[in-house]
Design a protein around this motif. Structure first.
Motif, PDB file in Angstrom:
ATOM      1  N   LEU B   5      47.018  64.032  68.945  1.00  0.00           N
ATOM      2  CA  LEU B   5      46.998  63.505  70.302  1.00  0.00           C
ATOM      3  C   LEU B   5      48.353  62.884  70.637  1.00  0.00           C
ATOM      4  O   LEU B   5      48.898  63.087  71.724  1.00  0.00           O
ATOM      5  CB  LEU B   5      45.882  62.461  70.444  1.00  0.00           C
ATOM      6  N   PHE B   6      48.901  62.152  69.645  1.00  0.00           N
ATOM      7  CA  PHE B   6      50.194  61.521  69.898  1.00  0.00           C
ATOM      8  C   PHE B   6      51.266  62.571  70.165  1.00  0.00           C
ATOM      9  O   PHE B   6      52.111  62.408  71.042  1.00  0.00           O
ATOM     10  CB  PHE B   6      50.607  60.647  68.712  1.00  0.00           C
ATOM     11  N   ASP B   7      51.199  63.653  69.385  1.00  0.00           N
ATOM     12  CA  ASP B   7      52.205  64.702  69.579  1.00  0.00           C
ATOM     13  C   ASP B   7      52.092  65.320  70.970  1.00  0.00           C
ATOM     14  O   ASP B   7      53.089  65.668  71.598  1.00  0.00           O
ATOM     15  CB  ASP B   7      52.057  65.780  68.505  1.00  0.00           C
ATOM     16  N   ILE B   8      50.846  65.462  71.451  1.00  0.00           N
ATOM     17  CA  ILE B   8      50.659  65.985  72.813  1.00  0.00           C
ATOM     18  C   ILE B   8      51.286  65.028  73.821  1.00  0.00           C
ATOM     19  O   ILE B   8      52.015  65.428  74.726  1.00  0.00           O
ATOM     20  CB  ILE B   8      49.157  66.169  73.124  1.00  0.00           C
ATOM     21  N   LEU B   9      51.014  63.723  73.596  1.00  0.00           N
ATOM     22  CA  LEU B   9      51.575  62.734  74.508  1.00  0.00           C
ATOM     23  C   LEU B   9      53.100  62.758  74.452  1.00  0.00           C
ATOM     24  O   LEU B   9      53.773  62.687  75.478  1.00  0.00           O
ATOM     25  CB  LEU B   9      51.067  61.336  74.125  1.00  0.00           C
ATOM     26  N   ALA B  10      53.620  62.877  73.224  1.00  0.00           N
ATOM     27  CA  ALA B  10      55.079  62.906  73.074  1.00  0.00           C
ATOM     28  C   ALA B  10      55.682  64.101  73.790  1.00  0.00           C
ATOM     29  O   ALA B  10      56.717  63.996  74.449  1.00  0.00           O
ATOM     30  CB  ALA B  10      55.451  62.929  71.594  1.00  0.00           C
ATOM     31  N   ALA B  12      54.432  65.665  76.342  1.00  0.00           N
ATOM     32  CA  ALA B  12      54.343  65.444  77.793  1.00  0.00           C
ATOM     33  C   ALA B  12      55.440  64.495  78.250  1.00  0.00           C
ATOM     34  O   ALA B  12      56.064  64.695  79.289  1.00  0.00           O
ATOM     35  CB  ALA B  12      52.970  64.872  78.149  1.00  0.00           C
ATOM     36  N   ALA B  13      55.693  63.472  77.443  1.00  0.00           N
ATOM     37  CA  ALA B  13      56.736  62.514  77.819  1.00  0.00           C
ATOM     38  C   ALA B  13      58.111  63.164  77.793  1.00  0.00           C
ATOM     39  O   ALA B  13      58.959  62.882  78.628  1.00  0.00           O
ATOM     40  CB  ALA B  13      56.712  61.315  76.881  1.00  0.00           C
ATOM     41  N   LEU B  16      58.781  64.764  80.906  1.00  0.00           N
ATOM     42  CA  LEU B  16      59.163  63.803  81.935  1.00  0.00           C
ATOM     43  C   LEU B  16      60.604  63.373  81.765  1.00  0.00           C
ATOM     44  O   LEU B  16      61.371  63.303  82.707  1.00  0.00           O
ATOM     45  CB  LEU B  16      58.268  62.564  81.833  1.00  0.00           C
ATOM     46  N   VAL B  19      63.166  65.738  83.064  1.00  0.00           N
ATOM     47  CA  VAL B  19      63.298  65.950  84.497  1.00  0.00           C
ATOM     48  C   VAL B  19      64.611  65.433  85.067  1.00  0.00           C
ATOM     49  O   VAL B  19      65.241  66.098  85.875  1.00  0.00           O
ATOM     50  CB  VAL B  19      62.096  65.326  85.242  1.00  0.00           C
ATOM     51  N   PRO B  20      65.093  64.248  84.613  1.00  0.00           N
ATOM     52  CA  PRO B  20      66.306  63.752  85.235  1.00  0.00           C
ATOM     53  C   PRO B  20      67.544  64.608  84.991  1.00  0.00           C
ATOM     54  O   PRO B  20      68.552  64.395  85.622  1.00  0.00           O
ATOM     55  CB  PRO B  20      66.489  62.367  84.600  1.00  0.00           C
ATOM     56  N   SER B  77      71.091  58.740  78.425  1.00  0.00           N
ATOM     57  CA  SER B  77      69.922  59.576  78.144  1.00  0.00           C
ATOM     58  C   SER B  77      70.068  60.338  76.833  1.00  0.00           C
ATOM     59  O   SER B  77      69.078  60.655  76.182  1.00  0.00           O
ATOM     60  CB  SER B  77      69.695  60.571  79.288  1.00  0.00           C
ATOM     61  N   THR B  79      71.889  59.349  74.080  1.00  0.00           N
ATOM     62  CA  THR B  79      71.945  58.485  72.892  1.00  0.00           C
ATOM     63  C   THR B  79      70.601  58.397  72.162  1.00  0.00           C
ATOM     64  O   THR B  79      70.558  58.542  70.935  1.00  0.00           O
ATOM     65  CB  THR B  79      72.456  57.081  73.292  1.00  0.00           C
ATOM     66  N   PRO B  80      69.490  58.178  72.858  1.00  0.00           N
ATOM     67  CA  PRO B  80      68.212  58.102  72.129  1.00  0.00           C
ATOM     68  C   PRO B  80      67.846  59.416  71.447  1.00  0.00           C
ATOM     69  O   PRO B  80      66.988  59.438  70.564  1.00  0.00           O
ATOM     70  CB  PRO B  80      67.197  57.761  73.222  1.00  0.00           C
TER      71      PRO B  80
END
Lengths: 266, 140
Positions: B5-10, B12-13, B16, B19-20, B77, B79-80
């Motif tokens: 589930l976490f990997d799915i969330l990751a 999806a994030a 996001l 996008v920038p 953006s 660097t992380p």
């Protein structure tokens, strides 16, 4: 139902993933990662928004807002003159006249909220709330000493702002006198110098702010509209040293030379 | 299950966060969805706002060696994601996967780069119809 699930997943990911990314945080040159402060959460302090805050990906609106239906005739004319690199009226890169990305002009207010709300620090004094933005390394002064907004000010890139506490956890900021050379967002939506902006910073709990922004500009829009509605913003560790993110004129020029001038499709 | 589930969330994030990319300049010029992989030699790495540029010489199938200029997001953006001012130096042999522009010029945006030591630096996800940004509707 499926759409709701997808929205839930994306919203959840927005909140969860920065915590994982925190493992890469460094003492210096931190890009801004939404790791909440360590220790017990505790209640939110009263009438105090001090701290370093990060809206995460939710603070960045790359495509801007689709508000053409709200344009007055004058608003529509102003919008035609703006050739954005994004949004519903996206123009060819050779026509892009975004003053921020092609000239290195200031983002201005409220575009710094509606496009590139990167991490920012709030500092409070007896008479002011100071907003220190990582993007552009700009600051705003919000006067909380009871003064009124000027009636006919010389426009400023970041305008004039006054704030009052509506209750112990809600700061309401009114801004006026905004330079109409700036765009509202990445979609090239215009505004006039008559625009008024209201920001509502509601402290949901110690670690969370909710920001709502409402614009009123009858010369350009037929009615007020709310581009940000309770945008969640999270408190960061107070020893975070934010990176610089300064879109300079020389770097905008370099981009046009290296990329934009060659990328045109017309 | 939790990890899944976490990997799915990751994932999806990451969409996001992607996008920038090109948020400052728009993606109208890009041939979005098309991927090109080039092997070349770094000539310059420009660590700047609002976008970083990697310039490299590559024989790209046009019969000549061209100097490519391909962009990423801003340093804040990148660097992380493990990128830095010292990620590349002139002379590095790199394998660069990009989305090119439509007009055939040697420019585009980086999806990922494989460094001389085999390390893979990821810049962005490929653009898909699902990940193309959608303009938010204003709240009245």
């Amino acid at each position: 139902m499926r759409l709701h699930f997808i929205v839930f997943i994306i919203a959840s990911a927005t909140l969860l993933v920065p915590g994982r990314a925190h493992a890469q945080m460094k003492s210096w040159n931190n890009a801004g990662l939404s790791e909440p402060p360590k220790g017990p959460s505790g209640p939110a302090p009263r009438r105090d928004l001090s701290g370093i805050w990060d809206a995460g990906p939710g603070g960045i609106q790359p495509t801007g807002y689709n508000v053409a239906a709200l344009f007055t005739p004058r608003g529509g004319e102003m919008a035609k003159a703006n050739k954005p690199g994004n949004g519903p009226r996206i123009a060819d890169v050779s026509e892009d006249n975004d003053p921020l990305s092609t000239l290195g002009d200031p983002a201005g207010f409220p575009r710094i909220l509606l496009y590139e709300l990167r991490p920012f620090q709030i500092v409070q004094t007896a008479k002011q709330v100071l907003m220190l933005y990582m993007f552009e390394k700009r600051w705003r002064v919000i006067w909380t000493d009871g003064r009124a907004l000027p009636k006919d000010p010389d426009p400023r890139w970041y305008g004039y702002s006054v704030g009052r506490w509506e209750d112990d956890y809600t700061l309401v900021v009114q801004s006026f006198g905004l330079d109409d050379r700036t765009w509202l967002d990445n979609a090239g939506n215009p505004h006039s110098t008559s625009m008024r902006v209201e920001e509502r910073y509601h402290r949901v709990d110690r670690e969370t702010l909710a920001l709502t922004v409402t614009l009123e500009d009858p010369l350009i829009y037929t009615k007020p509209w709310t581009p940000l509605n309770k945008l969640p913003i999270r408190l960061m560790p107070n020893d975070t040293d934010l990176m610089e993110m300064v879109p300079s004129a020389s770097e905008a020029l370099a981009y046009r030379k290296e990329i934009a001038s060659q990328a045109k499709t017309k | 299950m939790k990890k899944t589930l976490f990997d799915i969330l990751a994932a999806a994030a990451l969409l996001l966060v992607s996008v920038p990319l090109l948020a400052h300049h728009g993606a109208a010029a890009l041939d979005t969805g098309k991927e090109v992989t080039l092997k070349g030699t770094v000539t310059e790495w420009i660590w700047s706002n609002p976008h970083c540029f990697l310039k490299f010489d590559a024989n790209d199938g046009t019969g000549t060696v061209r100097n490519w200029a391909v962009e990423t997001q801003s340093p804040t953006s990148m660097t992380p994601r493990g990128w830095s001012r010292t990620s590349f130096k002139a002379g590095d042999e790199v394998t660069v996967t990009i989305e090119p522009v439509k007009n055939g010029q040697p420019i585009g945006r980086i999806l990922h780069v494989i460094l001389p030591n085999g390390q893979k630096l990821i810049a962005a996800n490929p653009t898909t119809p699902e990940s193309r940004p959608v303009a938010p509707v204003p709240v009245q």
